[in-house]
Design an enzyme around this catalytic site. Structure first.
Site, mmCIF file in Angstrom:
data_model
loop_
_atom_site.group_PDB
_atom_site.id
_atom_site.type_symbol
_atom_site.label_atom_id
_atom_site.label_comp_id
_atom_site.label_asym_id
_atom_site.label_seq_id
_atom_site.Cartn_x
_atom_site.Cartn_y
_atom_site.Cartn_z
ATOM 1 N N HIS A 221 0.878 -1.188 0.000
ATOM 2 C CA HIS A 221 0.000 0.000 0.000
ATOM 3 C C HIS A 221 0.908 1.229 0.000
ATOM 4 O O HIS A 221 1.652 1.456 -0.943
ATOM 5 C CB HIS A 221 -0.933 -0.103 1.218
ATOM 6 N N HIS A 259 -2.472 -2.207 -10.065
ATOM 7 C CA HIS A 259 -3.490 -1.639 -9.183
ATOM 8 C C HIS A 259 -4.693 -2.556 -9.153
ATOM 9 O O HIS A 259 -5.039 -3.164 -10.167
ATOM 10 C CB HIS A 259 -3.910 -0.236 -9.658
ATOM 11 N N ASP A 310 2.180 5.613 -6.651
ATOM 12 C CA ASP A 310 3.442 5.610 -5.913
ATOM 13 C C ASP A 310 4.669 5.701 -6.801
ATOM 14 O O ASP A 310 5.743 6.081 -6.335
ATOM 15 C CB ASP A 310 3.543 4.335 -5.062
HETATM 16 N N1 COA Z 1 4.998 -6.302 -10.543
HETATM 17 C C1 COA Z 1 4.936 -7.492 -11.167
HETATM 18 N N2 COA Z 1 3.813 -8.203 -11.296
HETATM 19 C C2 COA Z 1 2.700 -7.685 -10.770
HETATM 20 C C3 COA Z 1 2.677 -6.453 -10.131
HETATM 21 C C4 COA Z 1 3.879 -5.744 -9.999
HETATM 22 N N3 COA Z 1 3.943 -4.568 -9.405
HETATM 23 N N4 COA Z 1 1.431 -6.166 -9.717
HETATM 24 C C5 COA Z 1 0.682 -7.199 -10.089
HETATM 25 N N5 COA Z 1 1.448 -8.120 -10.735
HETATM 26 C C6 COA Z 1 0.999 -9.391 -11.290
HETATM 27 C C7 COA Z 1 0.944 -10.438 -10.184
HETATM 28 O O1 COA Z 1 2.151 -11.107 -10.023
HETATM 29 C C8 COA Z 1 -0.165 -11.297 -10.677
HETATM 30 O O2 COA Z 1 0.325 -12.108 -11.687
HETATM 31 P P1 COA Z 1 -0.136 -13.631 -11.817
HETATM 32 O O3 COA Z 1 -1.610 -13.573 -12.076
HETATM 33 O O4 COA Z 1 0.674 -14.119 -12.960
HETATM 34 O O5 COA Z 1 0.201 -14.270 -10.512
HETATM 35 C C9 COA Z 1 -1.138 -10.326 -11.313
HETATM 36 O O6 COA Z 1 -0.338 -9.214 -11.753
HETATM 37 C C10 COA Z 1 -2.208 -9.829 -10.361
HETATM 38 O O7 COA Z 1 -1.549 -9.281 -9.202
HETATM 39 P P2 COA Z 1 -2.127 -9.315 -7.746
HETATM 40 O O8 COA Z 1 -1.041 -9.037 -6.761
HETATM 41 O O9 COA Z 1 -2.958 -10.523 -7.533
HETATM 42 O O10 COA Z 1 -3.105 -8.071 -7.833
HETATM 43 P P3 COA Z 1 -3.801 -7.374 -6.615
HETATM 44 O O11 COA Z 1 -4.977 -6.681 -7.176
HETATM 45 O O12 COA Z 1 -3.989 -8.314 -5.470
HETATM 46 O O13 COA Z 1 -2.683 -6.340 -6.113
HETATM 47 C C11 COA Z 1 -1.292 -4.512 -5.958
HETATM 48 C C12 COA Z 1 -2.640 -5.024 -6.462
HETATM 49 C C13 COA Z 1 -1.260 -3.010 -6.101
HETATM 50 C C14 COA Z 1 -1.113 -4.869 -4.470
HETATM 51 C C15 COA Z 1 -0.172 -5.161 -6.807
HETATM 52 O O14 COA Z 1 -0.282 -4.710 -8.141
HETATM 53 C C16 COA Z 1 1.196 -4.897 -6.240
HETATM 54 O O15 COA Z 1 1.649 -5.624 -5.354
HETATM 55 N N6 COA Z 1 1.889 -3.816 -6.741
HETATM 56 C C17 COA Z 1 3.170 -3.477 -6.217
HETATM 57 C C18 COA Z 1 3.004 -2.691 -4.928
HETATM 58 C C19 COA Z 1 2.475 -1.306 -5.161
HETATM 59 O O16 COA Z 1 2.941 -0.597 -6.037
HETATM 60 N N7 COA Z 1 1.508 -0.920 -4.316
HETATM 61 C C20 COA Z 1 0.912 0.387 -4.373
HETATM 62 C C21 COA Z 1 -0.510 0.302 -4.834
HETATM 63 S S1 COA Z 1 -1.196 1.914 -5.128
#
Ligand code: COA
Length: 373
Positions: A221, A259, A310
């Site tokens: 987050h 996201h 971010d």
């Molecule tokens: N880098 C690489 N792969 C990513 C990614 C990232 N930043 N964000 C998502 N993915 C991939 C996941 O590995 C997953 O792939 P898969 O289906 O092959 O396993 C897919 O995209 C879905 O990701 P998931 O983590 O399940 O999505 P979510 O909706 O639960 O999570 C976030 C959303 C924002 C938590 C996630 O995109 C993330 O962890 N981003 C990095 C942290 C970040 O920047 N957070 C700030 C958010 S404003």
């Protein structure tokens, strides 16, 4: 039996709100019906906080009254002020803020009331105090003496002055103020949800904000902005593409991308990218901006993921002279306006938030006395 749960509550509508709205497919964000593109760069953070907490963009008189309330609200109680040095010595920035806001609750004149007027006063005080708490924490740990906030200056200007120790340019203040506007609210993000769950037990505003700060702290987050900068600092500028590919191949997430709701560009990233570029060029060394741009292209080519709020916020804060470990606290300075507005909204039309769960453990276990286990 309960329905199968949606992991991470994706797409579950957990609350009704009149505060903000996202169109994830179109990449649009609205605060109380105003498009973020209309607000960013045209509306100050103070006006935005008023919009969220009071429900309307303020008139000149309303803004003057709210501004005066923010200035008065900055005064810290003895309990929180006296504990800053020890907390700064022992806790990381987000841990410290969690503690300091909790202590500030003890000093708050309205601590025992969840009434609408008391909540509005607490919302203003929390919004006013958060930047000061970050600045005082930073001063305590670095041994710096910081100027008192200037009542004539905005929250953005005072914060930059106190954190960097130099008078920021008008443009730097405008850019930072826009950052605060862009981060102010964002529907049912994790920290806002945490605040609402806490508030919905009819717990108080400060408790709800402490829950929110603890939730914002995590790298999935609010903590992502700091991780973005640490990644950029660790990469050789000539090896951006390879590093990103290696990380992805190793199954690592690239911080600042992806996201839960946006399926296209996060509209906040559009503004932050431009500001990062402007500040990078003005600084005479836009290496981090150019590395970010390359990283964006590679992540999109490899995974089809867009930068979130971010990603470019990291380099904007860096160019503004904000220490990297204060990036997430800066997020909290802004989001305080939204969190507090959500607590007000929750208390105004409350029902306990208590979802169900799917039981996946063993059943029909036979109890045995302790010596037979
Ligand atoms: N880098 C690489 N792969 C990513 C990614 C990232 N930043 N964000 C998502 N993915 C991939 C996941 O590995 C997953 O792939 P898969 O289906 O092959 O396993 C897919 O995209 C879905 O990701 P998931 O983590 O399940 O999505 P979510 O909706 O639960 O999570 C976030 C959303 C924002 C938590 C996630 O995109 C993330 O962890 N981003 C990095 C942290 C970040 O920047 N957070 C700030 C958010 S404003």
């Amino acid at each position: 039996m309960a329905d199968k749960p949606t992991k991470g509550l994706a797409d579950v509508v957990a609350a009704s709100t009149a505060l903000s709205d996202i169109d994830g497919k179109a990449g649009r964000l609205f605060y109380r019906g105003y498009d973020i593109h209309d607000l960013a760069g045209r509306t100050t953070f103070e006006e935005t906080a008023h919009l969220l907490q009071h429900g309307s963009l303020p008139s000149r008189d309303q803004l003057a009254a709210y501004g005066a309330e923010l200035v008065r609200g900055r005064t810290l109680g003895g309990l929180v002020a006296s504990n800053i040095p020890e907390i700064a010595a022992k806790q990381e920035p987000m841990e410290a803020l969690r503690t300091l806001v909790s202590l500030a609750g003890a000093d708050d004149a309205d601590k025992d009331s969840n009434a609408a007027d008391a909540n509005l006063r607490k919302a203003a005080r929390l919004t006013a105090q958060q930047p000061l708490l970050v600045a005082l924490y930073h001063a305590a740990r670095t041994g710096a003496t910081i100027p008192d906030p200037d009542p004539e200056l905005s929250i953005a200007a005072n914060f930059l002055l106190q954190i960097t120790g130099r008078t920021p340019s008008q443009r730097e203040v405008e850019i930072f103020d826009t950052c605060l506007v862009l981060h102010a609210d964002h529907t049912m993000n994790a920290s806002t949800f945490a605040a609402r769950v806490c508030a919905a037990t009819l717990s108080d505003m400060h408790s709800a904000i402490v829950a929110a700060i603890g939730t914002l702290k995590g790298p999935l987050h609010g903590g992502a902005n700091e991780q973005v900068m640490r990644t950029l600092e660790a990469i050789d500028p000539s090896g951006v593409a390879q590093t990103v590919r290696d990380k992805l191949a190793a199954g690592e997430k690239i911080m600042g991308f992806g996201h839960r709701v946006y399926k296209t560009e996060d509209p906040r990233a559009t503004h932050l990218r431009k500001m990062s570029r402007e500040l990078g060029e003005a600084s005479g060394d836009d290496t981090y901006y150019r590395m970010s741009k390359e990283m964006e292209e590679v992540v999109f080519a490899e995974k089809g993921l867009y930068p979130n709020v971010d990603f470019y916020a990291a380099t904007v804060y860096h160019y503004l002279g904000i220490p990297t470990d204060l990036f997430t606290p800066v997020f909290s300075v802004s989001r305080m306006s939204g969190w507090t507005a959500h607590v007000i909204e929750q208390h105004a039309d409350n029902r306990l938030i208590r979802p169900d769960s799917e039981y996946i453990g063993e059943r029909d276990q036979k109890w045995k006395p302790i010596d037979e286990r």
